[in-house]
Motif scaffolding. Structure first.
Motif, PDB file in Angstrom:
ATOM      1  N   LEU A 271      33.452  47.060  39.646  1.00  0.00           N
ATOM      2  CA  LEU A 271      33.457  47.265  41.093  1.00  0.00           C
ATOM      3  C   LEU A 271      33.043  48.693  41.443  1.00  0.00           C
ATOM      4  CD1 LEU A 271      34.166  46.483  44.022  1.00  0.00           C
ATOM      5  CD2 LEU A 271      36.555  47.064  43.501  1.00  0.00           C
ATOM      6  N   ALA A 272      33.574  49.673  40.705  1.00  0.00           N
ATOM      7  CA  ALA A 272      33.235  51.072  40.974  1.00  0.00           C
ATOM      8  C   ALA A 272      31.747  51.336  40.702  1.00  0.00           C
ATOM      9  CB  ALA A 272      34.101  51.991  40.131  1.00  0.00           C
ATOM     10  N   ARG A 273      31.206  50.747  39.632  1.00  0.00           N
ATOM     11  CA  ARG A 273      29.792  50.958  39.333  1.00  0.00           C
ATOM     12  C   ARG A 273      28.913  50.352  40.432  1.00  0.00           C
ATOM     13  NH1 ARG A 273      26.631  52.270  34.887  1.00  0.00           N
ATOM     14  NH2 ARG A 273      28.510  52.616  33.660  1.00  0.00           N
ATOM     15  N   TYR A 274      29.327  49.197  40.959  1.00  0.00           N
ATOM     16  CA  TYR A 274      28.550  48.574  42.038  1.00  0.00           C
ATOM     17  C   TYR A 274      28.489  49.494  43.258  1.00  0.00           C
ATOM     18  CZ  TYR A 274      27.133  45.064  45.479  1.00  0.00           C
ATOM     19  OH  TYR A 274      26.482  44.372  46.469  1.00  0.00           O
ATOM     20  N   TYR A 278      25.079  51.818  44.847  1.00  0.00           N
ATOM     21  CA  TYR A 278      24.629  51.820  46.239  1.00  0.00           C
ATOM     22  C   TYR A 278      24.764  53.202  46.862  1.00  0.00           C
ATOM     23  CZ  TYR A 278      23.487  46.937  47.085  1.00  0.00           C
ATOM     24  OH  TYR A 278      22.865  45.718  47.100  1.00  0.00           O
ATOM     25  N   ALA A 279      25.808  53.936  46.487  1.00  0.00           N
ATOM     26  CA  ALA A 279      25.961  55.287  47.013  1.00  0.00           C
ATOM     27  C   ALA A 279      24.849  56.194  46.498  1.00  0.00           C
ATOM     28  CB  ALA A 279      27.328  55.843  46.635  1.00  0.00           C
ATOM     29  N   GLU A 280      24.446  56.010  45.233  1.00  0.00           N
ATOM     30  CA  GLU A 280      23.341  56.805  44.702  1.00  0.00           C
ATOM     31  C   GLU A 280      22.023  56.443  45.372  1.00  0.00           C
ATOM     32  OE1 GLU A 280      23.614  55.973  40.600  1.00  0.00           O
ATOM     33  OE2 GLU A 280      25.196  57.438  40.199  1.00  0.00           O
ATOM     34  N   ASP A 323      25.407  49.624  53.081  1.00  0.00           N
ATOM     35  CA  ASP A 323      24.425  48.555  53.277  1.00  0.00           C
ATOM     36  C   ASP A 323      24.331  47.648  52.051  1.00  0.00           C
ATOM     37  OD1 ASP A 323      22.618  47.042  54.651  1.00  0.00           O
ATOM     38  OD2 ASP A 323      20.875  48.275  54.145  1.00  0.00           O
ATOM     39  N   CYS A 324      25.476  47.332  51.473  1.00  0.00           N
ATOM     40  CA  CYS A 324      25.519  46.421  50.331  1.00  0.00           C
ATOM     41  C   CYS A 324      25.961  45.032  50.810  1.00  0.00           C
ATOM     42  CB  CYS A 324      26.461  46.942  49.249  1.00  0.00           C
ATOM     43  SG  CYS A 324      28.181  47.138  49.786  1.00  0.00           S
ATOM     44  N   GLU A 325      25.937  44.075  49.897  1.00  0.00           N
ATOM     45  CA  GLU A 325      26.304  42.713  50.252  1.00  0.00           C
ATOM     46  C   GLU A 325      27.818  42.587  50.373  1.00  0.00           C
ATOM     47  OE1 GLU A 325      24.640  40.122  51.078  1.00  0.00           O
ATOM     48  OE2 GLU A 325      22.679  41.094  50.893  1.00  0.00           O
ATOM     49  N   PRO A 326      28.339  42.226  51.529  1.00  0.00           N
ATOM     50  CA  PRO A 326      29.798  42.104  51.667  1.00  0.00           C
ATOM     51  C   PRO A 326      30.384  41.026  50.761  1.00  0.00           C
ATOM     52  CG  PRO A 326      28.735  42.225  53.821  1.00  0.00           C
ATOM     53  CD  PRO A 326      27.657  42.025  52.807  1.00  0.00           C
ATOM     54  N   ASP A 327      29.653  39.917  50.572  1.00  0.00           N
ATOM     55  CA  ASP A 327      30.188  38.844  49.725  1.00  0.00           C
ATOM     56  C   ASP A 327      30.330  39.309  48.278  1.00  0.00           C
ATOM     57  OD1 ASP A 327      30.245  37.231  51.921  1.00  0.00           O
ATOM     58  OD2 ASP A 327      28.299  36.291  51.508  1.00  0.00           O
ATOM     59  N   THR A 328      29.311  40.015  47.770  1.00  0.00           N
ATOM     60  CA  THR A 328      29.401  40.524  46.402  1.00  0.00           C
ATOM     61  C   THR A 328      30.552  41.501  46.257  1.00  0.00           C
ATOM     62  OG1 THR A 328      27.011  40.289  46.201  1.00  0.00           O
ATOM     63  CG2 THR A 328      28.115  41.665  44.571  1.00  0.00           C
ATOM     64  N   LEU A 329      30.691  42.408  47.215  1.00  0.00           N
ATOM     65  CA  LEU A 329      31.790  43.372  47.167  1.00  0.00           C
ATOM     66  C   LEU A 329      33.137  42.675  47.252  1.00  0.00           C
ATOM     67  CD1 LEU A 329      32.670  46.316  47.092  1.00  0.00           C
ATOM     68  CD2 LEU A 329      32.404  46.405  49.557  1.00  0.00           C
ATOM     69  N   ARG A 330      33.214  41.628  48.064  1.00  0.00           N
ATOM     70  CA  ARG A 330      34.497  40.907  48.172  1.00  0.00           C
ATOM     71  C   ARG A 330      34.830  40.183  46.865  1.00  0.00           C
ATOM     72  NH1 ARG A 330      33.371  38.812  52.471  1.00  0.00           N
ATOM     73  NH2 ARG A 330      32.531  36.790  51.796  1.00  0.00           N
ATOM     74  N   HIS A 331      33.830  39.575  46.229  1.00  0.00           N
ATOM     75  CA  HIS A 331      34.094  38.890  44.960  1.00  0.00           C
ATOM     76  C   HIS A 331      34.490  39.884  43.871  1.00  0.00           C
ATOM     77  CE1 HIS A 331      32.189  35.440  46.923  1.00  0.00           C
ATOM     78  NE2 HIS A 331      32.674  34.696  45.935  1.00  0.00           N
TER      79      HIS A 331
END
Length: 415
Positions: A271-274, A278-280, A323-331
């Motif tokens: 999760l942190a790498r994801y 995006y932050a990078e 601006d990442c995918e909310p569904d991916t972040l939620r999973h």
């Protein structure tokens, strides 16, 4: 009885004239007398003796119709009407005057006397009125009446001119205002197009820089993979590549990934790498990310380090900023929250199995003489355990952001 010719009786050749005193006596009021005398003076001043007959002759010649116009009817209106002659008769007399006289001025004075005599404006007359305050000094000379008619005509001409000039000025002003509004709208449209084009150009430059950075990083990763000599990656590549130029360092890959806690569970590290990737890509620092997402800086750094799982509101704000995918972040957040101790043990065993072994080739791994247990398994640090417990309590919503930051600073201060 003589039958000779009898001489005809002699007629009185002196015209019958009603004097001014008789007219004043017969008039209903002094103003009516002045009105009658003014109309009579018009005939006498311009035609003299026999002027009434001349009026009838000129009216017939000019085609001015009046019902039953005779010398007797004209004389009656000019001598026996108590309120003066009717306005139709006055208009007839004025219309029969010579062309050289000031008809408009005479008509204005007659209308003023008519209003004084009868208390109302002449019926059907909408022209100017020269109502005298008293008896005019030269009543028998209409051209000498000053002033009021002349000034009224001048005022009428000036008013007409002023109206024309005002209309023309307003038309020019409206045309100028319409042109100005048109140019203003056009300028606004051009300005909007300019800003839009500039934003698109900046966006294209940014994308071009990101693409250039991605190409460089991908090429370097290919070089690194080509130089891998063992299943496990070396800590230092064989060839030390120089730092890329500033033009190709729009995105700094890897500077946030290095901050991930290696002791965190694999699900949290994923999760942190994801989030770090995006932050990078966004080129945003943890402090700026915390400010834009309205999250405490310590909480944001712990989330990026894998020590803390973001709450649902925090995850929504992070997804909006990065601006990442909310569904991916939620999973990923759900997977990190449901990770058990057994999963962590499995990943720790898998990680130790993937670590390159330093055993001597051909030796028995059960033989402890070449492989003594000189390095016991390190026990987890109490500081790290306390930080994990604090993160769990915060994730469950038992403490606020400020309390979490305060306790975290106190635990880290014990180091």
């Amino acid at each position: 009885m003589s039958t000779g010719h009898r001489a005809a009786p002699r007629r009185n050749t002196r015209p019958y004239i009603v004097d001014e005193a008789t007219i004043r006596e017969r008039s209903g009021n002094p103003d009516a007398a002045e009105y009658t005398l003014y109309v009579r003076s018009l005939i006498n001043d311009y035609y003299g003796i026999g002027g009434q007959a001349k009026i009838i002759e000129v009216a017939s010649r000019r085609g001015l119709a009046f019902p039953g116009l005779t010398r007797q009817k004209l004389s009656e209106q000019l001598s026996r009407y108590s309120l003066g002659p009717t306005w139709e008769m006055t208009e007839l007399i004025i219309g029969c005057l010579p062309d050289s006289c000031d008809i408009a001025s005479i008509r204005a004075v007659a209308a003023g006397w008519y209003e004084c005599a009868r208390g109302q404006r002449p019926h059907g007359y909408n022209g100017p009125l020269s109502r005298p305050p008293g008896k005019p000094g030269q009543r028998n000379v209409p051209e000498s009446e000053p002033a009021v008619p002349v000034l009224q005509r001048k005022i009428a001409r000036l008013q007409e001119r002023l109206k024309t000039e005002t209309t023309r000025y307003l038309d020019n002003l409206r045309a100028s205002e319409n042109r100005r509004h048109h140019e203003t709208r056009r300028a606004n449209q051009l300005e909007a197009q300019f800003h839009q084009t500039r934003d698109e150009l900046l966006r294209v430059r940014t994308v071009a820089g990101e693409v250039a950075t991605i190409r460089e990083e991908y090429a370097r990763q290919c070089v690194t993979l080509e130089l891998v000599a063992a299943p496990a990656l070396r800590g230092r590549p064989i060839i030390d590549l120089p730092e890329p130029p500033a033009a190709r360092r729009r995105i700094r890959f890897g500077h946030l990934v290095t901050t991930i806690d290696p002791q965190a569970p694999p699900a949290r590290r994923a999760l942190a790498r994801y989030l770090c990737v995006y932050a990078e890509f966004a080129g945003i620092s943890p402090t700026e990310l915390a400010s834009r997402a309205d999250i405490a800086a310590t909480v944001t750094m712990d989330i990026l380090a894998g020590r803390l799982i973001p709450t649902t509101p925090h995850a929504a704000r992070l997804a909006a900023v990065l601006d990442c995918e909310p569904d991916t972040l939620r999973h990923l957040a759900a997977a990190a929250s449901s990770a058990t101790a057994l999963d962590e043990c499995f990943w720790s065993i898998a990680g130790s199995a993937a670590t390159p072994s330093s055993e001597i080739v051909g030796s028995d791994p059960d033989n402890r003489s070449p492989n003594p247990h000189t390095a016991p398994t390190p026990q987890p640090s109490p500081i790290a355990e306390r930080l994990r417990q604090l993160a769990t309590i915060y994730r469950d919503g038992l403490i606020s952001d400020s309390e979490y930051a305060e306790q975290r600073e106190r635990i880290l201060g014990e180091l």
